[in-house]
Motif scaffolding. Sequence first.
Motif, mmCIF file in Angstrom:
data_model
loop_
_atom_site.group_PDB
_atom_site.id
_atom_site.type_symbol
_atom_site.label_atom_id
_atom_site.label_comp_id
_atom_site.label_asym_id
_atom_site.label_seq_id
_atom_site.Cartn_x
_atom_site.Cartn_y
_atom_site.Cartn_z
ATOM 1 N N SER A 229 0.663 -1.084 0.080
ATOM 2 C CA SER A 229 0.126 -0.034 -0.005
ATOM 3 C C SER A 229 0.748 1.254 0.004
ATOM 4 C CB SER A 229 -0.863 -0.052 1.210
ATOM 5 O OG SER A 229 -0.174 -0.120 2.364
ATOM 6 N N GLN A 230 2.118 1.300 0.579
ATOM 7 C CA GLN A 230 3.078 2.502 0.373
ATOM 8 C C GLN A 230 4.016 2.511 -0.593
ATOM 9 O OE1 GLN A 230 2.969 4.518 4.600
ATOM 10 N NE2 GLN A 230 3.399 2.253 5.147
ATOM 11 N N LEU A 231 4.090 1.570 -1.484
ATOM 12 C CA LEU A 231 4.809 1.543 -2.549
ATOM 13 C C LEU A 231 4.456 2.411 -3.400
ATOM 14 C CD1 LEU A 231 7.624 -0.453 -3.320
ATOM 15 C CD2 LEU A 231 5.746 -1.586 -4.726
ATOM 16 N N PRO A 232 5.477 3.245 -4.029
ATOM 17 C CA PRO A 232 4.916 4.121 -5.045
ATOM 18 C C PRO A 232 5.282 3.303 -6.494
ATOM 19 C CG PRO A 232 6.779 5.240 -3.761
ATOM 20 C CD PRO A 232 6.542 3.589 -3.699
ATOM 21 N N LYS A 233 4.004 2.650 -7.134
ATOM 22 C CA LYS A 233 3.897 1.798 -7.936
ATOM 23 C C LYS A 233 4.404 2.228 -9.241
ATOM 24 C CE LYS A 233 0.690 -0.874 -5.420
ATOM 25 N NZ LYS A 233 0.524 0.111 -4.263
ATOM 26 N N ASP A 234 4.238 3.606 -9.313
ATOM 27 C CA ASP A 234 4.594 4.173 -10.715
ATOM 28 C C ASP A 234 6.055 4.221 -10.819
ATOM 29 O OD1 ASP A 234 4.966 7.851 -10.065
ATOM 30 O OD2 ASP A 234 5.218 5.975 -8.630
ATOM 31 N N ARG A 235 6.767 3.827 -9.973
ATOM 32 C CA ARG A 235 8.386 3.812 -10.176
ATOM 33 C C ARG A 235 8.951 2.595 -9.548
ATOM 34 N NH1 ARG A 235 11.104 7.403 -8.275
ATOM 35 N NH2 ARG A 235 9.566 8.326 -6.480
ATOM 36 N N PHE A 236 8.361 2.429 -8.481
ATOM 37 C CA PHE A 236 8.953 1.264 -7.800
ATOM 38 C C PHE A 236 8.354 -0.072 -8.013
ATOM 39 C CE2 PHE A 236 11.429 3.331 -3.929
ATOM 40 C CZ PHE A 236 11.368 4.566 -4.532
ATOM 41 N N SER A 237 9.021 -1.232 -8.188
ATOM 42 C CA SER A 237 8.491 -2.537 -8.178
ATOM 43 C C SER A 237 9.250 -3.420 -7.468
ATOM 44 C CB SER A 237 8.408 -2.960 -9.803
ATOM 45 O OG SER A 237 9.856 -3.031 -10.047
ATOM 46 N N ALA A 238 8.857 -4.737 -6.934
ATOM 47 C CA ALA A 238 9.584 -5.495 -6.267
ATOM 48 C C ALA A 238 9.007 -6.910 -6.602
ATOM 49 C CB ALA A 238 9.347 -5.219 -4.680
ATOM 50 N N GLU A 239 9.985 -7.917 -6.736
ATOM 51 C CA GLU A 239 9.498 -9.375 -6.716
ATOM 52 C C GLU A 239 10.168 -10.141 -5.869
ATOM 53 O OE1 GLU A 239 10.202 -9.822 -10.998
ATOM 54 O OE2 GLU A 239 12.386 -10.090 -10.849
ATOM 55 N N ARG A 240 9.686 -11.378 -5.732
ATOM 56 C CA ARG A 240 10.069 -12.263 -4.983
ATOM 57 C C ARG A 240 9.709 -13.754 -5.542
ATOM 58 N NH1 ARG A 240 9.083 -14.312 1.479
ATOM 59 N NH2 ARG A 240 11.149 -15.274 1.821
ATOM 60 N N LEU A 241 10.263 -14.051 -6.872
ATOM 61 C CA LEU A 241 9.821 -15.107 -7.601
ATOM 62 C C LEU A 241 9.773 -16.410 -7.143
ATOM 63 C CD1 LEU A 241 11.119 -13.752 -11.020
ATOM 64 C CD2 LEU A 241 8.943 -13.555 -10.392
ATOM 65 N N LYS A 242 10.760 -16.965 -6.607
ATOM 66 C CA LYS A 242 10.622 -18.077 -5.703
ATOM 67 C C LYS A 242 10.527 -18.238 -4.419
ATOM 68 C CE LYS A 242 13.566 -19.693 -9.680
ATOM 69 N NZ LYS A 242 15.196 -20.388 -10.084
ATOM 70 N N GLY A 243 10.035 -17.321 -3.868
ATOM 71 C CA GLY A 243 9.769 -17.119 -2.589
ATOM 72 C C GLY A 243 11.090 -17.259 -1.626
ATOM 73 N N VAL A 244 12.187 -16.850 -1.969
ATOM 74 C CA VAL A 244 13.262 -16.913 -1.223
ATOM 75 C C VAL A 244 13.895 -15.313 -1.513
ATOM 76 C CG1 VAL A 244 15.730 -17.841 -1.035
ATOM 77 C CG2 VAL A 244 13.918 -19.201 -1.823
ATOM 78 N N ASP A 245 14.978 -15.145 -2.453
ATOM 79 C CA ASP A 245 15.574 -13.886 -2.296
ATOM 80 C C ASP A 245 14.360 -12.941 -3.115
ATOM 81 O OD1 ASP A 245 17.948 -14.403 -5.193
ATOM 82 O OD2 ASP A 245 16.108 -15.211 -4.644
ATOM 83 N N SER A 246 14.820 -11.484 -3.168
ATOM 84 C CA SER A 246 13.990 -10.614 -3.399
ATOM 85 C C SER A 246 14.824 -9.448 -4.384
ATOM 86 C CB SER A 246 13.124 -10.012 -2.374
ATOM 87 O OG SER A 246 12.227 -8.848 -2.964
ATOM 88 N N THR A 247 14.034 -8.698 -5.253
ATOM 89 C CA THR A 247 14.697 -7.513 -5.811
ATOM 90 C C THR A 247 13.592 -6.268 -5.686
ATOM 91 O OG1 THR A 247 14.151 -8.291 -7.842
ATOM 92 C CG2 THR A 247 16.309 -8.787 -7.268
ATOM 93 N N LEU A 248 14.341 -5.250 -5.304
ATOM 94 C CA LEU A 248 13.611 -3.951 -5.252
ATOM 95 C C LEU A 248 14.238 -2.995 -6.329
ATOM 96 C CD1 LEU A 248 11.507 -2.077 -4.052
ATOM 97 C CD2 LEU A 248 13.359 -1.302 -2.539
#
Lengths: 120, 112
Positions: free
Chosen positions: A58-77
């Motif tokens: 809810s507080q992620l500025p989605k117009d410029r920020f994105s994040a993923e955790r595809l395999k449920g382990v590590d993540s990228t922002l």
Amino acid sequence: EAGVAQSPRYKIIEKRQSVAFWCNPISGHATLYWYQQILGQGPKLLIQFQNNGVVDDSQLPKDRFSAERLKGVDSTLKIQPAKLEDSAVYLCASSLGPGGQSGGKNYGYTFGSGTRLTVV
Amino acid sequence: AQRVTQPEKLLSVFKGAPVELKCNYSYSGSPELFWYVQYSRQRLQLLLRHISRESIKGFTADLNKGETSFHLKKPFAQEEDSAMYYCALFPNSGGSNYKLTFGKGTLLTVNP
């Protein structure tokens, strides 16, 4: 046990450029969080994952920020494009369960050392 | 929505003096309260949680539901206590605000 790993430690970019941060949580921690900590303020939650699903962004500025955790382990922002006001420390944290709870007890969060981003 | 207030941005005491870092919260339910600490050049780490009623490094904190406070106290401050301290609240009632909310922090400096 190994802690929460984050990289890079520091990053300096020009505005309108893109940047990505990486986080590897503690093994077995199902919940992963990205926090933004602007100088002089407390950490603010950007996004929370439960395994590979988003629980709260809810507080992620989605117009410029994105994040993923595809395999449920590590993540990228990722930030694209960056603005001057994005200068902050980006903290990754993990916990056994949502909010740090597991088995009726709250074990708190384990934080990484953070990535200090400077946008010039 | 929940809110955590730490009224003091900076707190400076002498070694051996008592120290109290204030934390007030607003939340309609029954929260879990935490203190996190960040020493210079180190990562943010959990110091103590109210539900454990523990004393860590000589620090204690009591949850006062009447005053909605969770002040952190230590009777005799040490130089190694110098750090940034964050009070944090977790709402037990869940829902859309099911997340840990931090205060803005208090920088404690213990002078020799």
